[in-house]
Design an enzyme around this catalytic site. Sequence first.
Site, PDB file in Angstrom:
ATOM      1  N   LYS A 113       0.847  -1.194   0.000  1.00 15.36           N
ATOM      2  CA  LYS A 113       0.000   0.000   0.000  1.00 15.36           C
ATOM      3  C   LYS A 113       0.884   1.246   0.000  1.00 15.36           C
ATOM      4  CE  LYS A 113      -3.669   0.232   2.652  1.00 15.36           C
ATOM      5  NZ  LYS A 113      -4.318   0.255   3.988  1.00 15.36           N
TER       6      LYS A 113
HETATM    7  O1  LIG Z   1      -6.180   2.188   5.646  1.00 18.91           O
HETATM    8  C1  LIG Z   1      -7.121   2.983   5.776  1.00 18.91           C
HETATM    9  C2  LIG Z   1      -8.259   2.713   6.616  1.00 18.91           C
HETATM   10  O2  LIG Z   1      -9.049   1.725   6.049  1.00 18.91           O
HETATM   11  C3  LIG Z   1      -9.035   3.947   6.953  1.00 18.91           C
HETATM   12  O3  LIG Z   1     -10.107   3.582   7.750  1.00 18.91           O
HETATM   13  P1  LIG Z   1     -10.595   4.536   8.945  1.00 18.91           P
HETATM   14  O4  LIG Z   1     -11.041   5.833   8.334  1.00 18.91           O
HETATM   15  O5  LIG Z   1     -11.727   3.770   9.558  1.00 18.91           O
HETATM   16  O6  LIG Z   1      -9.431   4.718   9.861  1.00 18.91           O
END
Ligand SMILES: O=C[C@H](O)COP(=O)(O)O
Length: 223
Positions: A86
């Site tokens: 990522k």
């Molecule tokens: O990697 C990114 C996450 O999926 C963001 O999710 P979140 O907004 O719940 O922290």
Amino acid sequence: MKILLDTADIDFIRKTNDTYVIDGVTTNPSILAKQKIDYVDVLQEIRCILSDEKTLHAQVVNQDAEKIIEEAEFLHNTFQGNIYVKIPVIPEGYKAIKYLTERNIKVTATAVFTPQQALMAAKAGASYVAPYVNRIDNISGNGVNVVADIVTIFQTYHFQTQVLAASFKNTEQIQKICLAGAQAVTVNEDVFSKLFSHPLTDWSVNTFTEDWQKTYGQKIMSD
Ligand SMILES: O=C[C@H](O)COP(=O)(O)O
């Protein structure tokens, strides 16, 4: 439609993988930091739980292209197979995505907030783009519309890049993402638990059991 778990909680991943069909796991530095143990060990354990065809998405922490590439190569070499690195869609990130995908290292472009960022990541060769649905909603945007626009752009211009929608607060967002044509979602523990349960299902099943017992007076589950 692929459903991934957005977590590094080993027990939860193991339990969920035993019971439901999941397609992989995504993590980010904030998620891994919560585990408070060596992140390589955590990722290694997750890789062991997942069968080979399931994808593991692990994120870089550096923001400089050269360092991102170094980190990506480390992740790629350490967790061979279905590993996607990522990389956030910052300028140095696009540079790294281009370099790595030209060398067959698979990339999930992350921290996507606009269709334009998704387009640039697809052009750089990303396998997936990860738009942050709830974080877009939180700034008075419309996360579902952003995902729908990305899907349309990719279809119109025949990109192979898939949409792995992330950041959800509720299951309605996920349902709408499915209808918008995203290929995958990654879901945290709290939202995942709401994907498969409903209080009225429990009530209905309990009523069936009670009614049966009233008539037949047997303990159904005892045998
Ligand atoms: O990697 C990114 C996450 O999926 C963001 O999710 P979140 O907004 O719940 O922290």
